[in-house]
Motif scaffolding. Structure first.
Motif, PDB file in Angstrom:
ATOM      1  N   ILE A 135       0.851  -1.191   0.000  1.00 44.17           N
ATOM      2  CA  ILE A 135       0.000   0.000   0.000  1.00 44.17           C
ATOM      3  C   ILE A 135       0.887   1.243   0.000  1.00 44.17           C
ATOM      4  CG2 ILE A 135      -0.200   0.059   2.536  1.00 44.17           C
ATOM      5  CD1 ILE A 135      -3.092   1.086   2.115  1.00 44.17           C
ATOM      6  N   GLN A 136       0.461   2.263  -0.735  1.00 43.50           N
ATOM      7  CA  GLN A 136       1.146   3.548  -0.727  1.00 43.50           C
ATOM      8  C   GLN A 136       0.172   4.623  -0.243  1.00 43.50           C
ATOM      9  OE1 GLN A 136       3.749   4.451  -4.217  1.00 43.50           O
ATOM     10  NE2 GLN A 136       2.797   2.603  -5.046  1.00 43.50           N
ATOM     11  N   MET A 137       0.550   5.315   0.823  1.00 50.62           N
ATOM     12  CA  MET A 137      -0.192   6.473   1.319  1.00 50.62           C
ATOM     13  C   MET A 137       0.716   7.675   1.097  1.00 50.62           C
ATOM     14  SD  MET A 137      -1.431   4.922   5.000  1.00 50.62           S
ATOM     15  CE  MET A 137      -1.767   3.170   5.191  1.00 50.62           C
ATOM     16  N   VAL A 138       0.448   8.430   0.051  1.00 50.05           N
ATOM     17  CA  VAL A 138       1.390   9.456  -0.395  1.00 50.05           C
ATOM     18  C   VAL A 138       0.658  10.787  -0.602  1.00 50.05           C
ATOM     19  CG1 VAL A 138       3.033  10.105  -2.187  1.00 50.05           C
ATOM     20  CG2 VAL A 138       2.793   7.705  -1.556  1.00 50.05           C
ATOM     21  N   ALA A 149      -4.143   8.386  12.611  1.00 50.43           N
ATOM     22  CA  ALA A 149      -4.478   8.996  11.319  1.00 50.43           C
ATOM     23  C   ALA A 149      -4.117   8.081  10.151  1.00 50.43           C
ATOM     24  CB  ALA A 149      -3.782  10.349  11.177  1.00 50.43           C
ATOM     25  N   LEU A 150      -2.880   7.551  10.144  1.00 52.93           N
ATOM     26  CA  LEU A 150      -2.396   6.704   9.053  1.00 52.93           C
ATOM     27  C   LEU A 150      -1.921   5.387   9.660  1.00 52.93           C
ATOM     28  CD1 LEU A 150      -0.334   9.460   7.196  1.00 52.93           C
ATOM     29  CD2 LEU A 150      -2.635   8.657   6.636  1.00 52.93           C
ATOM     30  N   TYR A 151      -2.508   4.287   9.215  1.00 48.06           N
ATOM     31  CA  TYR A 151      -2.349   3.018   9.923  1.00 48.06           C
ATOM     32  C   TYR A 151      -2.039   1.897   8.929  1.00 48.06           C
ATOM     33  CZ  TYR A 151      -3.404   0.565  14.356  1.00 48.06           C
ATOM     34  OH  TYR A 151      -3.337  -0.116  15.546  1.00 48.06           O
ATOM     35  N   ALA A 152      -0.929   1.187   9.142  1.00 50.13           N
ATOM     36  CA  ALA A 152      -0.627  -0.048   8.416  1.00 50.13           C
ATOM     37  C   ALA A 152      -0.535  -1.157   9.457  1.00 50.13           C
ATOM     38  CB  ALA A 152       0.676   0.073   7.643  1.00 50.13           C
ATOM     39  N   GLU A 153      -1.380  -2.168   9.350  1.00 51.69           N
ATOM     40  CA  GLU A 153      -1.449  -3.173  10.408  1.00 51.69           C
ATOM     41  C   GLU A 153      -1.666  -4.574   9.854  1.00 51.69           C
ATOM     42  OE1 GLU A 153      -4.842  -2.754  12.977  1.00 51.69           O
ATOM     43  OE2 GLU A 153      -6.194  -2.307  11.334  1.00 51.69           O
ATOM     44  N   PHE A 154      -1.432  -5.551  10.716  1.00 53.45           N
ATOM     45  CA  PHE A 154      -1.609  -6.978  10.465  1.00 53.45           C
ATOM     46  C   PHE A 154      -0.749  -7.457   9.290  1.00 53.45           C
ATOM     47  CE2 PHE A 154      -5.267  -6.106  13.217  1.00 53.45           C
ATOM     48  CZ  PHE A 154      -5.042  -7.078  14.177  1.00 53.45           C
ATOM     49  N   ALA A 155      -1.204  -8.445   8.548  1.00 53.94           N
ATOM     50  CA  ALA A 155      -0.317  -9.225   7.659  1.00 53.94           C
ATOM     51  C   ALA A 155      -0.026  -8.513   6.335  1.00 53.94           C
ATOM     52  CB  ALA A 155      -0.935 -10.588   7.398  1.00 53.94           C
ATOM     53  N   PHE A 156       0.627  -7.358   6.424  1.00 59.16           N
ATOM     54  CA  PHE A 156       1.046  -6.674   5.199  1.00 59.16           C
ATOM     55  C   PHE A 156       2.534  -6.915   4.979  1.00 59.16           C
ATOM     56  CE2 PHE A 156       2.221  -3.675   8.451  1.00 59.16           C
ATOM     57  CZ  PHE A 156       3.419  -3.150   7.993  1.00 59.16           C
ATOM     58  N   GLU A 157       2.947  -6.922   3.719  1.00 59.27           N
ATOM     59  CA  GLU A 157       4.367  -6.909   3.374  1.00 59.27           C
ATOM     60  C   GLU A 157       4.600  -5.738   2.443  1.00 59.27           C
ATOM     61  OE1 GLU A 157       5.954 -10.560   1.941  1.00 59.27           O
ATOM     62  OE2 GLU A 157       5.087 -11.740   3.578  1.00 59.27           O
ATOM     63  N   GLY A 158       5.096  -4.662   2.993  1.00 60.66           N
ATOM     64  CA  GLY A 158       5.371  -3.464   2.216  1.00 60.66           C
ATOM     65  C   GLY A 158       4.327  -2.392   2.441  1.00 60.66           C
ATOM     66  N   ALA A 159       4.764  -1.248   2.979  1.00 59.66           N
ATOM     67  CA  ALA A 159       3.895  -0.082   3.128  1.00 59.66           C
ATOM     68  C   ALA A 159       4.768   1.159   2.980  1.00 59.66           C
ATOM     69  CB  ALA A 159       3.193  -0.072   4.486  1.00 59.66           C
ATOM     70  N   LEU A 160       4.308   2.088   2.171  1.00 56.01           N
ATOM     71  CA  LEU A 160       5.007   3.359   1.993  1.00 56.01           C
ATOM     72  C   LEU A 160       4.090   4.471   2.477  1.00 56.01           C
ATOM     73  CD1 LEU A 160       7.303   5.145   0.887  1.00 56.01           C
ATOM     74  CD2 LEU A 160       6.146   5.080  -1.327  1.00 56.01           C
ATOM     75  N   ILE A 161       4.528   5.189   3.513  1.00 57.04           N
ATOM     76  CA  ILE A 161       3.752   6.291   4.085  1.00 57.04           C
ATOM     77  C   ILE A 161       4.639   7.522   3.990  1.00 57.04           C
ATOM     78  CG2 ILE A 161       2.539   7.128   6.131  1.00 57.04           C
ATOM     79  CD1 ILE A 161       2.225   4.187   7.002  1.00 57.04           C
ATOM     80  N   SER A 162       4.363   8.382   3.019  1.00 59.58           N
ATOM     81  CA  SER A 162       5.313   9.442   2.690  1.00 59.58           C
ATOM     82  C   SER A 162       4.611  10.733   2.287  1.00 59.58           C
ATOM     83  CB  SER A 162       6.204   8.959   1.537  1.00 59.58           C
ATOM     84  OG  SER A 162       7.093   9.963   1.140  1.00 59.58           O
TER      85      SER A 162
END
Length: 195
Positions: A135-138, A149-162
């Motif tokens: 996921i990309q939150m850009v 406000a910005l949440y990456a959780e549980f079984a993810f592989e790869g997150a870009l919060i920028s």
């Protein structure tokens, strides 16, 4: 409600005061642009198992549980684009511990780009990725958020919060649940204040 549709365009619609979701999509690909979705009893827009979805330049407000939901029935590549939408006043009437009350909720859907949205007054998160790999939150602007406000959780592989701005929230950014398979995240260049 569209099921198994390819190459559709919904533009300039005003959908309001519905008993469920404003627009509901299943296994579909297309574009939703310049629509107004408001006062829905569930979500403004709900997509399950998309095959190429572009959600851009819409105004979504006063929904009971979520603004935009991009979900999959099992983890997999989704590739939806959620860009330049205005989302505001999202409640959490359905309760729970985070599945409701979000401006944009991405669940099990991989490769989703969430960029350039303005998200305000959400009961839980502005953007919440649960098991959403790559996921990309850009470049989103998030204001007055009731939880993280910005949440990456549980079984993810790869997150870009920028490059996001968070102003006035209970918490700013969370990347969590390594024990559930959550890993590989970049959090960079965000402005977070008034927590």
């Amino acid at each position: 409600s569209l099921d198994d549709c390819e190459g559709f365009t919904l533009s300039g619609l005003d959908v309001r005061r519905g008993l469920l979701n404003g627009i509901a999509l299943t296994r579909s690909a297309g574009t939703i642009t310049d629509c107004t979705l408001r006062e829905m009893s569930q979500a403004g827009l709900f997509s399950l198992d998309a095959r190429g979805l572009d959600v851009s330049h819409n105004a979504i407000s006063d929904c009971a549980n979520n603004g935009v939901q991009i979900w999959r029935s099992s983890p997999g590549e989704d590739g939806s684009l959620v860009q330049a939408n205005r989302i505001e006043r999202i409640a959490t009437k359905g309760g729970g511990s985070g599945q409701n009350g979000n401006g944009i909720n991405v669940f099990r859907a991989g490769g989703v780009l969430v960029s350039g949205n303005r998200i305000t007054d959400c009961a839980y998160s502005a953007i919440r990725g649960n098991g959403a790999s790559n996921i990309q939150m850009v470049g989103n602007a998030c204001r007055t958020i009731g939880e993280v406000a910005l949440y990456a959780e549980f079984a993810f592989e790869g997150a870009l919060i920028s490059g996001n701005v968070v102003d006035n929230a209970a918490s700013g950014i969370a990347v969590t649940n390594f024990n559930e398979g959550g890993r590989l995240a970049v959090v960079q260049g965000n402005l977070v204040r008034n927590l």
